[in-house]
Write an enzyme that holds these catalytic residues in place. Structure first.
Site, short mmCIF file in Angstrom:
data_model
loop_
_atom_site.label_atom_id
_atom_site.label_comp_id
_atom_site.label_asym_id
_atom_site.label_seq_id
_atom_site.Cartn_x
_atom_site.Cartn_y
_atom_site.Cartn_z
N ASN A 137 29.51 85.05 6.78
CA ASN A 137 29.26 83.72 6.59
C ASN A 137 29.52 83.12 5.01
OD1 ASN A 137 27.46 81.57 5.61
ND2 ASN A 137 26.12 81.66 7.23
N HIS A 165 28.02 79.78 1.34
CA HIS A 165 27.60 79.86 -0.24
C HIS A 165 28.97 79.65 -0.95
CE1 HIS A 165 23.62 79.38 0.77
NE2 HIS A 165 23.52 80.61 1.44
N HIS A 176 28.00 77.14 8.77
CA HIS A 176 26.93 76.32 9.36
C HIS A 176 27.32 75.01 8.63
CE1 HIS A 176 22.25 75.29 9.30
NE2 HIS A 176 23.10 74.76 10.15
N ARG A 180 25.69 71.56 8.41
CA ARG A 180 24.68 71.19 8.47
C ARG A 180 24.56 69.65 8.53
NH1 ARG A 180 20.09 74.17 5.93
NH2 ARG A 180 19.31 72.06 5.53
N ARG A 182 25.43 69.87 2.87
CA ARG A 182 24.87 70.31 1.96
C ARG A 182 26.14 71.52 1.16
NH1 ARG A 182 19.59 73.58 1.94
NH2 ARG A 182 18.70 71.73 2.31
N GLU A 192 27.60 77.56 13.24
CA GLU A 192 26.21 77.42 13.36
C GLU A 192 25.97 76.10 13.30
OE1 GLU A 192 24.24 79.48 10.12
OE2 GLU A 192 25.00 81.45 10.92
N THR A 238 13.63 78.24 2.39
CA THR A 238 12.56 78.84 2.91
C THR A 238 12.67 79.62 4.12
OG1 THR A 238 12.26 76.98 4.42
CG2 THR A 238 10.96 76.82 2.24
N THR A 239 11.95 80.72 4.38
CA THR A 239 12.08 81.60 5.33
C THR A 239 11.31 81.02 6.66
OG1 THR A 239 12.00 83.43 3.94
CG2 THR A 239 11.81 84.09 6.29
N GLU A 290 21.07 85.76 18.79
CA GLU A 290 21.18 86.21 17.35
C GLU A 290 19.87 86.31 16.95
OE1 GLU A 290 23.61 84.68 14.43
OE2 GLU A 290 22.43 85.32 12.92
N HIS A 301 20.56 86.94 8.97
CA HIS A 301 19.47 86.37 7.95
C HIS A 301 19.04 87.36 7.05
CE1 HIS A 301 17.99 82.64 6.50
NE2 HIS A 301 16.92 83.27 5.98
N HIS A 329 24.70 85.58 2.38
CA HIS A 329 24.10 85.52 1.09
C HIS A 329 24.55 86.81 0.15
CE1 HIS A 329 21.53 84.96 -2.60
NE2 HIS A 329 21.84 83.72 -2.61
N1 PXP Z 1 22.64 83.62 10.85
C1 PXP Z 1 22.11 82.50 10.79
C2 PXP Z 1 21.94 81.90 12.09
C3 PXP Z 1 22.05 81.84 9.80
O1 PXP Z 1 21.67 80.55 9.84
C4 PXP Z 1 22.62 82.41 8.41
C5 PXP Z 1 22.51 81.66 7.14
O2 PXP Z 1 21.22 81.23 7.00
C6 PXP Z 1 23.00 83.66 8.39
C7 PXP Z 1 23.02 84.26 9.55
C8 PXP Z 1 23.12 84.48 7.12
O3 PXP Z 1 21.98 84.76 6.37
P1 PXP Z 1 22.12 85.09 5.11
O4 PXP Z 1 23.00 84.25 4.14
O5 PXP Z 1 20.76 85.40 4.38
O6 PXP Z 1 23.01 86.44 5.02
#
Ligand code: PXP
Length: 241
Positions: free
Chosen positions: A7, A10, A43, A45, A49, A70, A100-101, A151, A191, A214
Site C-alpha cells: 500500500n 503514504h 486507497h 479517499r 487526502r 480500496e 483512529t483504529t 480482507e 491493517h 505504513h
Molecule cells: N488494508 C486496508 C483495507 C487498508 O485500508 C489499509 C490502509 O489503512 C491497509 C490494508 C494497510 O494498512 P497499514 O498502512 O496499517 O499497513
C-alpha cells in the site's frame, strides 16, 4: 503463493504535504514491484487526502502486477473504479479516519448498497473484496453478497497488548478465516501489520494476500523501498516455510 500487496498511500501523503509532484507514488509502485511485490494497493479517499485521481489513472497504466483499489461506498468513486478498472476493488468503511483504529466495513448493515456497488464492479470485470472484521456474521454477509474475497481487518490483533490479548485476536482471525475459506471466499488480511507481527497472520492456512503500507513506507525512509519490500517478503516467507 501468499501475495504481498504494497500500500503506497503514504508516499502520496508525503507528496501532499507540499502539494507538489514528489515523491511520486507511481515510482514507489514500480520500485515495489521490482523488489517482488505481487500487487500495489491504493486507497482513493473521498477527501483525496493522499492518493489522487491522477494516481489511479497512471497506476492503471503502469502497474505490471495487480492493482487493488480500496474504496468507500461512494457512488462517484465506485463509478470511477468501474471506468478505470483496477484488478481488484476492496470496499472499506466510509469516512474512516486513518489516525483512529476503527472496525471493518459493516457488510450486514450496508448489504443493499454493497450489492449495487459490487454488481457495478463485477460488470466492469473487477474482482471484489470486502474489508471486514473477523466475525462470522460479516463472513456470512460477504458470502451472500457474492464477494470474491474478504480482507480481514488485523487492526485489533496489531493493537493488542500482552500475550493473551494477542492470542485472543489471532484466534478470532483464524476462526473467521476457516469459515471464509470453507464458504469459498479468497482470504486476505491487512491493517497495522509490520515486520514483527506479520508472521502469525502469514501462517494462517489458505491466506492469499496481505496488504501492508505504513510499516513498509516507514522503513523505506531509511533503507529504500526495494529493501523494505524484500525484508517484508522475507518475514512472510519465514512464517509459511
Ligand atoms: N488494508 C486496508 C483495507 C487498508 O485500508 C489499509 C490502509 O489503512 C491497509 C490494508 C494497510 O494498512 P497499514 O498502512 O496499517 O499497513
Amino acid at each position: 503463493m501468499l501475495r504481498l500487496g504494497v500500500n503506497i498511500d503514504h508516499v502520496a501523503t508525503l507528496r501532499q504535504a507540499r502539494g507538489g509532484r514528489e515523491p511520486d507514488p507511481v515510482w514507489a509502485a514500480a520500485a515495489a514491484e521490482l523488489a517482488g511485490a505481487s500487487g500495489i494497493t491504493i486507497h482513493l479517499r473521498e477527501d483525496r487526502r493522499h492518493i489522487q485521481d491522477r494516481d489511479l489513472r497512471v497506476l492503471r497504466e503502469t502497474v505490471r502486477t495487480r492493482l487493488n483499489l480500496e474504496l468507500a461506498l461512494d457512488p462517484g468513486i465506485v463509478a470511477l473504479a468501474a471506468q478505470v478498472q483496477p484488478d481488484q476493488a476492496t470496499f472499506v468503511p466510509e469516512r474512516r479516519e486513518e489516525l483512529t483504529t476503527e472496525g471493518g466495513l459493516d457488510a450486514v448493515a450496508n448489504a443493499d448498497r454493497l450489492a449495487e456497488a459490487i454488481a457495478q464492479c463485477k460488470a466492469a470485470g473487477i474482482e471484489v473484496a470486502l474489508f471486514i472484521d473477523p466475525e462470522l456474521a460479516q463472513v456470512d454477509a460477504a458470502v451472500k453478497l457474492k464477494a470474491d474475497a474478504v480482507e480481514f481487518h488485523t487492526g485489533r490483533y496489531a493493537d493488542a497488548q500482552g500475550k493473551h490479548a494477542v492470542e485472543r485476536e489471532l484466534k478470532a482471525l483464524i476462526e473467521a478465516s476457516r469459515a471464509a475459506v470453507a464458504a469459498g471466499l479468497e482470504l486476505h488480511a491487512g491493517h497495522g501489520l509490520n515486520y514483527q507481527n506479520v508472521g502469525p497472520i502469514a501462517a494462517i492456512p489458505h491466506m492469499e494476500e496481505l496488504n501492508i503500507g505504513h510499516a513498509i513506507v516507514s522503513r523505506a525512509v531509511f533503507v529504500g523501498i526495494g529493501q523494505a519490500v524484500r525484508e517484508m517478503l522475507e518475514a512472510m516467507q519465514a512464517a509459511v516455510r
